[in-house]
Design a protein around this motif. Structure first.
Motif, PDB file in Angstrom:
ATOM      1  N   VAL A 205      70.711  58.362  18.515  1.00 23.60           N
ATOM      2  CA  VAL A 205      70.682  59.537  17.644  1.00 23.60           C
ATOM      3  C   VAL A 205      70.916  60.771  18.497  1.00 23.60           C
ATOM      4  CG1 VAL A 205      69.346  60.891  16.009  1.00 23.60           C
ATOM      5  CG2 VAL A 205      69.102  58.394  16.056  1.00 23.60           C
ATOM      6  N   ASP A 206      72.063  61.391  18.296  1.00 22.60           N
ATOM      7  CA  ASP A 206      72.355  62.588  19.091  1.00 22.60           C
ATOM      8  C   ASP A 206      72.174  63.844  18.256  1.00 22.60           C
ATOM      9  OD1 ASP A 206      75.659  61.176  19.468  1.00 22.60           O
ATOM     10  OD2 ASP A 206      74.774  62.100  17.678  1.00 22.60           O
ATOM     11  N   SER A 207      71.881  64.940  18.946  1.00 20.00           N
ATOM     12  CA  SER A 207      71.597  66.205  18.289  1.00 20.00           C
ATOM     13  C   SER A 207      71.810  67.349  19.277  1.00 20.00           C
ATOM     14  CB  SER A 207      70.145  66.218  17.789  1.00 20.00           C
ATOM     15  OG  SER A 207      69.251  66.099  18.882  1.00 20.00           O
ATOM     16  N   GLY A 208      71.689  68.563  18.742  1.00 20.26           N
ATOM     17  CA  GLY A 208      71.746  69.734  19.603  1.00 20.26           C
ATOM     18  C   GLY A 208      73.015  70.542  19.531  1.00 20.26           C
TER      19      GLY A 208
ATOM     20  N   CYS B 125      70.141  62.933  23.162  1.00 21.31           N
ATOM     21  CA  CYS B 125      70.413  61.639  22.541  1.00 21.31           C
ATOM     22  C   CYS B 125      69.209  60.745  22.794  1.00 21.31           C
ATOM     23  CB  CYS B 125      71.672  61.017  23.140  1.00 21.31           C
ATOM     24  SG  CYS B 125      71.982  59.304  22.638  1.00 21.31           S
ATOM     25  N   VAL B 126      68.674  60.194  21.722  1.00 20.82           N
ATOM     26  CA  VAL B 126      67.531  59.290  21.847  1.00 20.82           C
ATOM     27  C   VAL B 126      67.976  57.888  21.474  1.00 20.82           C
ATOM     28  CG1 VAL B 126      65.198  58.764  21.089  1.00 20.82           C
ATOM     29  CG2 VAL B 126      65.932  61.147  21.309  1.00 20.82           C
ATOM     30  N   ALA B 127      67.719  56.950  22.377  1.00 19.11           N
ATOM     31  CA  ALA B 127      68.061  55.551  22.141  1.00 19.11           C
ATOM     32  C   ALA B 127      66.820  54.795  21.655  1.00 19.11           C
ATOM     33  CB  ALA B 127      68.578  54.909  23.422  1.00 19.11           C
ATOM     34  N   SER B 128      67.054  53.800  20.838  1.00 13.87           N
ATOM     35  CA  SER B 128      65.931  53.024  20.300  1.00 13.87           C
ATOM     36  C   SER B 128      65.313  52.107  21.354  1.00 13.87           C
ATOM     37  CB  SER B 128      66.385  52.197  19.088  1.00 13.87           C
ATOM     38  OG  SER B 128      67.480  51.366  19.441  1.00 13.87           O
ATOM     39  N   SER B 129      66.023  51.875  22.451  1.00 17.20           N
ATOM     40  CA  SER B 129      65.474  51.097  23.558  1.00 17.20           C
ATOM     41  C   SER B 129      66.120  51.579  24.859  1.00 17.20           C
ATOM     42  CB  SER B 129      65.720  49.604  23.354  1.00 17.20           C
ATOM     43  OG  SER B 129      67.109  49.334  23.259  1.00 17.20           O
ATOM     44  N   ARG B 130      65.511  51.226  25.972  1.00 16.59           N
ATOM     45  CA  ARG B 130      66.000  51.701  27.266  1.00 16.59           C
ATOM     46  C   ARG B 130      67.408  51.173  27.534  1.00 16.59           C
ATOM     47  NH1 ARG B 130      62.724  50.073  32.564  1.00 16.59           N
ATOM     48  NH2 ARG B 130      63.964  48.185  32.337  1.00 16.59           N
TER      49      ARG B 130
ATOM     50  N   GLY C  82      84.469  70.448  19.697  1.00 16.53           N
ATOM     51  CA  GLY C  82      84.712  69.093  19.237  1.00 16.53           C
ATOM     52  C   GLY C  82      83.418  68.430  18.804  1.00 16.53           C
ATOM     53  N   VAL C  83      83.536  67.181  18.398  1.00 16.17           N
ATOM     54  CA  VAL C  83      82.360  66.384  18.080  1.00 16.17           C
ATOM     55  C   VAL C  83      81.966  65.631  19.351  1.00 16.17           C
ATOM     56  CG1 VAL C  83      81.385  64.561  16.649  1.00 16.17           C
ATOM     57  CG2 VAL C  83      83.070  66.149  15.683  1.00 16.17           C
ATOM     58  N   TYR C  84      80.727  65.770  19.733  1.00 15.18           N
ATOM     59  CA  TYR C  84      80.208  65.120  20.938  1.00 15.18           C
ATOM     60  C   TYR C  84      79.415  63.884  20.538  1.00 15.18           C
ATOM     61  CZ  TYR C  84      81.717  68.930  23.924  1.00 15.18           C
ATOM     62  OH  TYR C  84      82.484  69.833  24.634  1.00 15.18           O
ATOM     63  N   TYR C  85      79.728  62.783  21.202  1.00 15.02           N
ATOM     64  CA  TYR C  85      79.099  61.504  20.904  1.00 15.02           C
ATOM     65  C   TYR C  85      78.346  60.965  22.107  1.00 15.02           C
ATOM     66  CZ  TYR C  85      82.421  61.315  16.985  1.00 15.02           C
ATOM     67  OH  TYR C  85      83.146  61.580  15.841  1.00 15.02           O
ATOM     68  N   CYS C  86      77.131  60.550  21.859  1.00 16.48           N
ATOM     69  CA  CYS C  86      76.377  59.802  22.841  1.00 16.48           C
ATOM     70  C   CYS C  86      76.871  58.355  22.817  1.00 16.48           C
ATOM     71  CB  CYS C  86      74.898  59.873  22.469  1.00 16.48           C
ATOM     72  SG  CYS C  86      73.792  58.883  23.460  1.00 16.48           S
ATOM     73  N   ALA C  87      76.909  57.723  23.986  1.00 25.59           N
ATOM     74  CA  ALA C  87      77.381  56.348  24.071  1.00 25.59           C
ATOM     75  C   ALA C  87      76.539  55.580  25.071  1.00 25.59           C
ATOM     76  CB  ALA C  87      78.849  56.313  24.486  1.00 25.59           C
ATOM     77  N   ALA C  88      76.508  54.266  24.896  1.00 26.81           N
ATOM     78  CA  ALA C  88      75.742  53.425  25.822  1.00 26.81           C
ATOM     79  C   ALA C  88      76.365  52.037  25.894  1.00 26.81           C
ATOM     80  CB  ALA C  88      74.288  53.321  25.367  1.00 26.81           C
ATOM     81  N   ASP C  89      76.116  51.379  27.024  1.00 27.23           N
ATOM     82  CA  ASP C  89      76.486  49.986  27.210  1.00 27.23           C
ATOM     83  C   ASP C  89      77.988  49.740  27.228  1.00 27.23           C
ATOM     84  OD1 ASP C  89      73.785  49.334  24.957  1.00 27.23           O
ATOM     85  OD2 ASP C  89      73.717  49.524  27.135  1.00 27.23           O
TER      86      ASP C  89
ATOM     87  N   ASN D  75      77.883  50.873  21.949  1.00 31.38           N
ATOM     88  CA  ASN D  75      76.975  51.622  21.096  1.00 31.38           C
ATOM     89  C   ASN D  75      77.277  53.118  21.101  1.00 31.38           C
ATOM     90  OD1 ASN D  75      75.145  49.389  20.292  1.00 31.38           O
ATOM     91  ND2 ASN D  75      74.815  49.297  22.505  1.00 31.38           N
ATOM     92  N   TRP D  76      77.235  53.718  19.914  1.00 30.21           N
ATOM     93  CA  TRP D  76      77.581  55.122  19.726  1.00 30.21           C
ATOM     94  C   TRP D  76      76.569  55.829  18.845  1.00 30.21           C
ATOM     95  CZ3 TRP D  76      81.645  57.297  22.262  1.00 30.21           C
ATOM     96  CH2 TRP D  76      82.587  56.439  22.832  1.00 30.21           C
TER      97      TRP D  76
END
Length: 125
Positions: A5-8, A22-27, A89-96, A114-115
């Motif tokens: 979940v990204d914000s700001g 950006c808050v992730a549901s797990s590490r 632009g639109v900024y996206y948090c990403a992982a893995d 994951n986005w």
């Protein structure tokens, strides 16, 4: 399934600052930020190996943006200073990413698992 979940995001004038979260549901071990301007390809901004805090920056971010994470390795930040209209632009948090973390922002973004939902950043001149 990991949730990000990204914000700001927001609207600022050129030269201003914003900090995205950006808050992730797990590490997560490898997290990063991408952005997409209207009509353009998604672009890698910065990534971080959360166990050590080792960061990689794209050319557009060097010297102006700072990526960081908290000790839980679940929350990611992007501090953006000296913002320019071209940062809009639109900024996206990403992982893995499927490959090495240091190659995350330079590789094919379609290989990232994951986005977040994205947060809009608008910089006016």
């Amino acid at each position: 399934q990991v949730r990000l979940v990204d914000s700001g995001g927001g609207s600022v004038q050129a030269g201003g600052s914003l900090t995205l979260s950006c808050v992730a549901s797990s590490r997560r071990n490898c997290m990063g930020w991408f952005r997409q301007a209207p009509g353009k390809q998604r672009e890698g901004v910065a990534s971080i190996w959360t166990p050590t805090g080792s960061a990689t920056y794209g050319d557009s971010a060097k010297g102006r943006f700072t990526i960081s994470r908290d000790n839980s390795q679940k929350t990611l930040y992007l501090e953006m200073n000296m913002l320019k209209p071209s940062d809009t632009g639109v900024y996206y948090c990403a992982a893995d990413p499927s490959g090495p973390c240091q190659e995350m922002i330079g590789g094919n973004y379609r290989n990232i698992r994951n986005w977040g939902q994205g947060t809009q950043v608008t910089v006016s001149s």
